[in-house]
Design a protein around this motif. Structure first.
Motif, PDB file in Angstrom:
ATOM      1  N   LEU A  52       0.908  -1.096   0.168  1.00 23.73           N
ATOM      2  CA  LEU A  52      -0.009  -0.179   0.035  1.00 23.73           C
ATOM      3  C   LEU A  52       0.890   1.263   0.047  1.00 23.73           C
ATOM      4  O   LEU A  52       1.687   1.411   0.898  1.00 23.73           O
ATOM      5  N   ILE A  53       0.621   2.086  -1.119  1.00 23.81           N
ATOM      6  CA  ILE A  53       1.717   3.107  -1.188  1.00 23.81           C
ATOM      7  C   ILE A  53       0.513   4.720  -1.183  1.00 23.81           C
ATOM      8  O   ILE A  53       0.022   4.719  -1.996  1.00 23.81           O
ATOM      9  N   PRO A  54       0.880   5.321  -0.118  1.00 25.78           N
ATOM     10  CA  PRO A  54      -0.002   6.742  -0.383  1.00 25.78           C
ATOM     11  C   PRO A  54       0.752   7.331  -1.582  1.00 25.78           C
ATOM     12  O   PRO A  54       2.041   7.713  -1.594  1.00 25.78           O
ATOM     13  N   TYR A  55      -0.233   8.044  -2.277  1.00 20.17           N
ATOM     14  CA  TYR A  55       0.262   8.879  -3.192  1.00 20.17           C
ATOM     15  C   TYR A  55      -0.305  10.160  -3.484  1.00 20.17           C
ATOM     16  O   TYR A  55      -1.341  10.531  -3.646  1.00 20.17           O
ATOM     17  N   CYS A  83       3.743  13.181 -10.455  1.00 20.34           N
ATOM     18  CA  CYS A  83       2.820  14.221  -9.959  1.00 20.34           C
ATOM     19  C   CYS A  83       2.798  13.620  -8.405  1.00 20.34           C
ATOM     20  O   CYS A  83       2.017  14.302  -7.717  1.00 20.34           O
ATOM     21  N   GLY A  84       3.247  12.473  -8.049  1.00 18.45           N
ATOM     22  CA  GLY A  84       2.687  11.827  -6.674  1.00 18.45           C
ATOM     23  C   GLY A  84       3.973  11.711  -5.864  1.00 18.45           C
ATOM     24  O   GLY A  84       5.145  11.544  -6.290  1.00 18.45           O
ATOM     25  N   ILE A  85       3.680  12.259  -4.575  1.00 20.34           N
ATOM     26  CA  ILE A  85       4.674  12.130  -3.606  1.00 20.34           C
ATOM     27  C   ILE A  85       4.098  11.079  -2.764  1.00 20.34           C
ATOM     28  O   ILE A  85       3.264  11.201  -2.249  1.00 20.34           O
ATOM     29  N   GLY A  86       5.068  10.000  -2.365  1.00 21.96           N
ATOM     30  CA  GLY A  86       4.693   8.993  -1.288  1.00 21.96           C
ATOM     31  C   GLY A  86       5.776   8.174  -1.268  1.00 21.96           C
ATOM     32  O   GLY A  86       6.793   8.308  -1.945  1.00 21.96           O
ATOM     33  N   GLY A  87       5.434   7.019  -0.677  1.00 23.21           N
ATOM     34  CA  GLY A  87       6.296   5.756  -0.684  1.00 23.21           C
ATOM     35  C   GLY A  87       5.663   4.894   0.239  1.00 23.21           C
ATOM     36  O   GLY A  87       4.520   4.903   0.490  1.00 23.21           O
ATOM     37  N   HIS A  88       6.401   3.757   0.737  1.00 22.90           N
ATOM     38  CA  HIS A  88       6.013   2.803   1.359  1.00 22.90           C
ATOM     39  C   HIS A  88       5.478   3.034   2.722  1.00 22.90           C
ATOM     40  O   HIS A  88       6.218   4.234   3.140  1.00 22.90           O
ATOM     41  N   ILE A  89       4.767   2.371   3.333  1.00 18.21           N
ATOM     42  CA  ILE A  89       4.220   2.571   4.622  1.00 18.21           C
ATOM     43  C   ILE A  89       4.954   1.645   5.552  1.00 18.21           C
ATOM     44  O   ILE A  89       5.225   0.448   5.302  1.00 18.21           O
ATOM     45  N   ASP A  90       5.861   1.843   6.368  1.00 13.60           N
ATOM     46  CA  ASP A  90       6.776   1.019   7.165  1.00 13.60           C
ATOM     47  C   ASP A  90       6.167   0.882   8.747  1.00 13.60           C
ATOM     48  O   ASP A  90       5.161   1.528   8.859  1.00 13.60           O
ATOM     49  N   GLU A  91       6.636  -0.097   9.281  1.00  8.31           N
ATOM     50  CA  GLU A  91       6.451  -0.401  10.725  1.00  8.31           C
ATOM     51  C   GLU A  91       6.124   0.743  11.655  1.00  8.31           C
ATOM     52  O   GLU A  91       5.554   0.764  12.604  1.00  8.31           O
ATOM     53  N   THR A  92       6.999   1.796  11.438  1.00  8.41           N
ATOM     54  CA  THR A  92       6.930   2.995  12.427  1.00  8.41           C
ATOM     55  C   THR A  92       5.764   3.751  12.162  1.00  8.41           C
ATOM     56  O   THR A  92       5.297   4.499  12.882  1.00  8.41           O
ATOM     57  N   ASP A  93       4.986   3.491  11.024  1.00 10.05           N
ATOM     58  CA  ASP A  93       3.916   4.129  10.559  1.00 10.05           C
ATOM     59  C   ASP A  93       2.370   3.377  11.397  1.00 10.05           C
ATOM     60  O   ASP A  93       1.280   3.911  11.168  1.00 10.05           O
ATOM     61  N   ARG A  94       2.544   2.246  11.739  1.00 13.80           N
ATOM     62  CA  ARG A  94       1.450   1.569  12.260  1.00 13.80           C
ATOM     63  C   ARG A  94       0.791   2.196  13.420  1.00 13.80           C
ATOM     64  O   ARG A  94       0.977   2.653  14.216  1.00 13.80           O
ATOM     65  N   ALA A  95      -0.556   2.143  12.863  1.00  9.61           N
ATOM     66  CA  ALA A  95      -1.645   2.478  13.898  1.00  9.61           C
ATOM     67  C   ALA A  95      -2.587   1.465  14.238  1.00  9.61           C
ATOM     68  O   ALA A  95      -2.684   0.357  13.541  1.00  9.61           O
TER      69      ALA A  95
END
Length: 191
Positions: A52-55, A83-95
């Motif tokens: 899953l990539i936020p874009y 035109c997309g800024i984003g990248g991988h969601i890593d474990e530090t982002d976990r909620a």
């Protein structure tokens, strides 16, 4: 490093089998407990999972959209514009929820890629999903598209990965050679 993924089979067939942009809400499709965390090295080649990539499409107060030439870690996209800024969601982002996990990843990516990023000066809104099944990269990623509107004349500056970033009008956007994800995501900017 582990990244946030979902099993490809959990996506509706009309999404997982087509290269397109969708206005469906990803958070209605994927339950919070369906997320899994996989080593990025494995996830980059395992078509049974989509990372899953936020874009994020960054839009200035005058309607111009930020774009930049691809030259980061994803060498398969060099020579094209994004035109997309984003990248991988890593474990530090976990909620607890998928929505909050994606939001954490989105905010972290913006803070890494925009020098002097100020979350309070940007309004982020969900726009849809982009999926592509034409390339090796597309088969293992799923884009979650947001638009980030700059508020009160705020104009963030690019950090190293967005070197060459420029702001383009709607007419100028039509003249650029885009990566496929940007081509798919741009129509969602005005949804």
């Amino acid at each position: 490093m582990k990244v946030c993924c979902v099993e490809t089979a959990l996506l509706p067939a009309y999404i997982r089998e087509k290269t397109a942009a969708f206005t469906e809400n990803i958070f209605d499709i994927i339950p919070d407990n369906a997320v899994c965390w996989i080593e990025r090295k494995q996830a980059e080649h395992d078509v049974h999972y989509r990372q899953l990539i936020p874009y994020v499409l960054l839009r200035r107060h005058d309607g111009k959209i930020a774009c930049y030439p691809r030259h980061g870690t994803e060498t398969r996209l060099h020579g094209l514009y994004s035109c997309g800024i984003g990248g991988h969601i890593d474990e530090t982002d976990r909620a607890i929820s998928l929505r909050d996990t994606v939001r954490n990843g989105l905010c972290r990516e913006l803070s890494e890629e925009l020098s002097g990023y100020c979350e309070k000066k940007i309004m982020v809104s969900y726009r849809g999903i982009i999926n592509e099944v034409q390339t090796e990269t597309g088969l293992v990623h799923l884009g979650i598209v947001y638009r980030a509107d700059c508020l009160d004349g705020y104009i963030p500056q690019p950090a190293a990965e967005l070197l060459g970033m420029k702001w383009l009008s709607a007419a100028e956007l039509k003249t650029v050679r885009w990566e496929l994800w940007s081509e798919l995501a741009l129509p969602l900017a005005n949804q």
